[in-house]
Scaffold this active site. Structure first.
Site, PDB file in Angstrom:
ATOM      1  N   ALA A  95      -2.014  -1.472   2.141  1.00 30.33           N
ATOM      2  CA  ALA A  95      -1.575   0.284   2.105  1.00 30.33           C
ATOM      3  C   ALA A  95      -2.385   0.530   1.200  1.00 30.33           C
ATOM      4  O   ALA A  95      -1.826   2.435   0.394  1.00 30.33           O
ATOM      5  CB  ALA A  95      -0.077  -0.201   1.675  1.00 30.33           C
ATOM      6  N   LYS A  96      -2.687   0.228   0.353  1.00 26.89           N
ATOM      7  CA  LYS A  96      -2.696   0.609  -1.160  1.00 26.89           C
ATOM      8  C   LYS A  96      -2.457   1.298  -1.496  1.00 26.89           C
ATOM      9  O   LYS A  96      -2.556   3.087  -2.107  1.00 26.89           O
ATOM     10  CB  LYS A  96      -4.239   1.437  -0.635  1.00 26.89           C
ATOM     11  N   ARG A  97      -0.811   1.463  -1.725  1.00 25.13           N
ATOM     12  CA  ARG A  97       0.040   1.507  -2.731  1.00 25.13           C
ATOM     13  C   ARG A  97      -0.531   1.816  -3.976  1.00 25.13           C
ATOM     14  O   ARG A  97      -1.149   0.970  -4.555  1.00 25.13           O
ATOM     15  CB  ARG A  97       1.331   1.687  -2.458  1.00 25.13           C
TER      16      ARG A  97
ATOM     17  N   ASP B  99      -8.409   5.714   0.511  1.00 24.72           N
ATOM     18  CA  ASP B  99      -9.136   4.403   1.929  1.00 24.72           C
ATOM     19  C   ASP B  99     -10.300   4.834   1.558  1.00 24.72           C
ATOM     20  O   ASP B  99     -11.166   5.617   1.250  1.00 24.72           O
ATOM     21  CB  ASP B  99      -8.627   4.107   3.355  1.00 24.72           C
TER      22      ASP B  99
END
Lengths: 273, 273
Positions: A95-97, B99
């Site tokens: 999710a690369k939060r 991303d």
């Protein structure tokens, strides 16, 4: 899931393969589009066919968000299916939060508690108080972006900051954060020689390695420089496995691809014991 | 929305206020919990009451994701309500995404096309190819995290990289990306003196400024150092406005708080003309 359990699964399956579930309706076999939930049907078939060769599954949340509410439903069903049917696999929400403290807590709760993922990927740019809320969950893992596998990695991550490149500074700094034993790191395979330097800083941490295969990294090189005593590697493959075929037997073909990688991994694991 | 339209709305409303819709079911008036969709009911009331004092609304997606499918439905309804009833306001999905290229394209499509936001916040760590897919949309804006308002900003963002601090390096580098005219930047108000340095690098770009009020930044200081010829500022306030009261008249009290900020802004705008 504890790290010990993950390591034990790796040894049992002779595999440290992670299958990336980056589902794209334009790429899955077209006959699945008639199903009520094509994304979940696809994932279910892929998981059932590949689980004996893989220790981890990693849906990238962008692919689900792109389909709105329906996509989120498919994501929920997928993680539920994994947790109910294959509780031994390690699950990663890619999710690369990352946000300010109370907001990161929200994301952590959503991914760890509500959805029930074992881990989530997190971006480091906002620093300590944006990451620590994720580290606060027992037996849950925070996979911090350190050195990614894309071109843009060279824009900031490899620039010199103080005496180190930014990605090394991220590794070193993060070791001082509270509950840092719950950290893992994303380290791209396209720069295998960097893995040796990473291992100098985090000798035991698990590394999630994208970029083997489709993006050009070599499994042997990655293991040569990156393997730790507890293995410490999860090698991700997405497109190379899940889109190996668009025919009726797509899941079988995906399993063959997964098995091929698992056998390479077994050879490497056998070689070091 | 074009930047020109945003500037014209700012001049018309004498306001560059952005209201942060960070909805927390534990903080909204408890009588709303009986509604079918308490989050949307709350947002609708806040928007209806404050729109004459604000030029932008910014839901932070974490707060919606935390409520799963129901939360995403509330977010969809909120952006739809804004676009249908107040098409003149600028909408920001505070999602802090980022991303690899094809995955960022997914996020961009989800926020710009499917949900219909005017802008989305994006993290810079993965570099050019993680941000450019967002820049590819006409009259849509990508708000890049540069210098955030939290403690952790000092972990990496203000470290020296080459000759500059990381955040300045991000600003300078991003100016060379394709369609960089679609970039705006997040610059925290808690360090107002940094804004002068930011303006040396991006004299015209819009800055989204969190941290005024609750987090301690001063509006006058921010404007002194950060205002551009086209104003170029969006000042965000979340908790200070939306949670000003938990009583039946919460929306009215929120409007009073928004008006108070708008009047301060009007004084500043009048002073420079």
């Amino acid at each position: 899931m504890t790290t010990e359990k993950l390591v034990s699964e790796i040894r049992k399956k002779h595999s440290f393969l992670c299958v990336g579930l980056d589902v794209d309706l334009d790429k899955i076999p077209s006959f699945l589009l008639n199903e009520e939930d094509p994304i979940f049907s696809f994932n279910k078939a892929i998981i059932d066919a590949t689980h004996q060769f893989a220790v981890a599954y990693k849906p990238n949340t962008a692919f689900y968000e792109a389909y709105g509410i329906q996509g989120w439903k498919s994501l929920e069903k997928t993680i539920k299916y994994l947790n109910e049917n294959y509780p031994e696999v390690f699950t990663i929400a890619d999710a690369k939060r990352g946000d300010i403290g109370n907001t990161s807590s929200r994301y952590a709760k959503a991914f760890f508690e509500d959805l029930g993922f074992d881990s989530v990927t997190v971006a480091p740019y906002m620093g300590k108080d944006s990451v620590e809320p994720f580290l606060n969950f027992k037996d849950k893992h925070t996979i911090l972006l350190a050195l990614t596998s894309n071109e843009g990695a060279f824009d900031f991550q490899t620039k010199k900051v103080e005496d180190d490149e930014v990605y090394k500074h991220v590794l070193k700094t993060s070791k001082n954060w509270k509950n840092s034993e719950n950290l893992m790191y994303v380290i791209g395979a396209t720069k295998a020689e960097y893995l040796a330097e990473v291992r100098n800083i985090v000798p035991k941490s698990f590394l999630l390695v994208p970029g083997v295969g489709a993006q050009g990294g070599s499994l042997t090189e990655v293991c040569k420089y990156g393997m730790a005593e507890n293995i410490g590697l999860l090698i991700n493959s997405s497109r190379g496995i899940i889109y190996a075929s668009q025919e009726a037997n797509f899941a079988e073909v995906a399993a063959k691809q997964a098995e091929k990688m698992q056998l390479e991994m077994k050879t490497i694991l056998d070689g070091i014991h």
